[in-house]
Design a protein around this motif. Structure first.
Motif, PDB file in Angstrom:
ATOM      1  N   ARG A  26     -82.124 -76.594  83.781  1.00  0.00           N
ATOM      2  CA  ARG A  26     -81.732 -76.342  82.228  1.00  0.00           C
ATOM      3  C   ARG A  26     -81.580 -77.704  81.591  1.00  0.00           C
ATOM      4  NH1 ARG A  26     -77.535 -71.969  82.152  1.00  0.00           N
ATOM      5  NH2 ARG A  26     -76.728 -73.174  83.992  1.00  0.00           N
ATOM      6  N   VAL A  86     -84.465 -73.610  69.794  1.00  0.00           N
ATOM      7  CA  VAL A  86     -85.315 -72.456  69.583  1.00  0.00           C
ATOM      8  C   VAL A  86     -86.669 -72.720  69.268  1.00  0.00           C
ATOM      9  CG1 VAL A  86     -85.281 -69.818  68.864  1.00  0.00           C
ATOM     10  CG2 VAL A  86     -83.245 -70.828  69.753  1.00  0.00           C
ATOM     11  N   LYS A  91     -84.231 -71.870  75.120  1.00  0.00           N
ATOM     12  CA  LYS A  91     -83.246 -70.838  74.913  1.00  0.00           C
ATOM     13  C   LYS A  91     -81.703 -70.904  75.620  1.00  0.00           C
ATOM     14  CE  LYS A  91     -84.350 -67.042  72.730  1.00  0.00           C
ATOM     15  NZ  LYS A  91     -83.686 -66.674  71.572  1.00  0.00           N
ATOM     16  N   GLN A  92     -82.010 -71.465  76.830  1.00  0.00           N
ATOM     17  CA  GLN A  92     -80.826 -71.778  77.774  1.00  0.00           C
ATOM     18  C   GLN A  92     -80.716 -73.274  78.154  1.00  0.00           C
ATOM     19  OE1 GLN A  92     -81.587 -69.601  81.481  1.00  0.00           O
ATOM     20  NE2 GLN A  92     -80.934 -67.988  80.734  1.00  0.00           N
ATOM     21  N   ARG A 114     -74.311 -70.938  70.160  1.00  0.00           N
ATOM     22  CA  ARG A 114     -74.503 -69.736  70.787  1.00  0.00           C
ATOM     23  C   ARG A 114     -74.798 -68.735  69.752  1.00  0.00           C
ATOM     24  NH1 ARG A 114     -69.341 -70.705  73.580  1.00  0.00           N
ATOM     25  NH2 ARG A 114     -70.035 -71.556  75.698  1.00  0.00           N
ATOM     26  N   GLY A 117     -78.457 -68.790  68.819  1.00  0.00           N
ATOM     27  CA  GLY A 117     -79.509 -68.299  69.690  1.00  0.00           C
ATOM     28  C   GLY A 117     -79.656 -69.096  71.024  1.00  0.00           C
ATOM     29  N   LEU A 118     -78.845 -69.904  71.456  1.00  0.00           N
ATOM     30  CA  LEU A 118     -78.651 -70.726  72.609  1.00  0.00           C
ATOM     31  C   LEU A 118     -77.759 -70.010  73.515  1.00  0.00           C
ATOM     32  CD1 LEU A 118     -78.604 -74.621  71.529  1.00  0.00           C
ATOM     33  CD2 LEU A 118     -80.533 -73.163  72.469  1.00  0.00           C
ATOM     34  N   GLU A 119     -78.148 -70.003  74.792  1.00  0.00           N
ATOM     35  CA  GLU A 119     -77.280 -69.401  75.886  1.00  0.00           C
ATOM     36  C   GLU A 119     -76.812 -70.435  76.859  1.00  0.00           C
ATOM     37  OE1 GLU A 119     -79.751 -66.692  77.851  1.00  0.00           O
ATOM     38  OE2 GLU A 119     -80.394 -65.563  76.067  1.00  0.00           O
TER      39      GLU A 119
END
Length: 120
Positions: A26, A86, A91-92, A114, A117-119
């Protein structure tokens, strides 16, 4: 090298080593906080490129923010970097706080990313 900078460098390397071990490919969301501004970038360490970045120095943000050194600026930068990541299809991520404690502006930026939209 002065003792304080040596301690800081060791802390940065310790945090980054743990992140790279847990990353599993990631990209990392790296945060830098100065006395006047805050910066964030999403970095792909496998290819060695920056995918996207945002900071409180950007012209459109400077017009809306009172200062780049408060929690409101950190939240704005966090949302902006999340939107850009995004849009690039990321996303991660793993969160790289560097030598900074997860508190105050760094925490505000992470929570806004967060929400954007980020994990992690």
């Amino acid at each position: 090298m002065a003792k304080n900078s040596l301690v800081t460098a060791r802390r940065v390397h310790r945090v980054r080593r743990a992140l790279k071990a847990a990353a599993n490919g990631r990209p990392r969301l790296s945060v830098h906080r100065s006395g006047l501004h805050i910066y964030a970038q999403v970095i792909d360490d496998a290819q060695g490129v920056t995918l996207c970045a945002a900071s409180s120095l950007e012209k459109d943000l400077r017009a809306t923010l009172k200062t780049g050194a408060n929690i409101a600026a950190a939240k704005t930068v966090g949302k902006l970097v999340a939107e850009r990541a995004v849009a690039k299809g990321v996303k991660q991520v793993v969160f790289d706080r560097g030598a900074f404690l997860y508190h105050g502006r760094v925490k505000a930026l992470a929570e806004a990313a967060r929400e954007g939209g980020l994990e992690f």
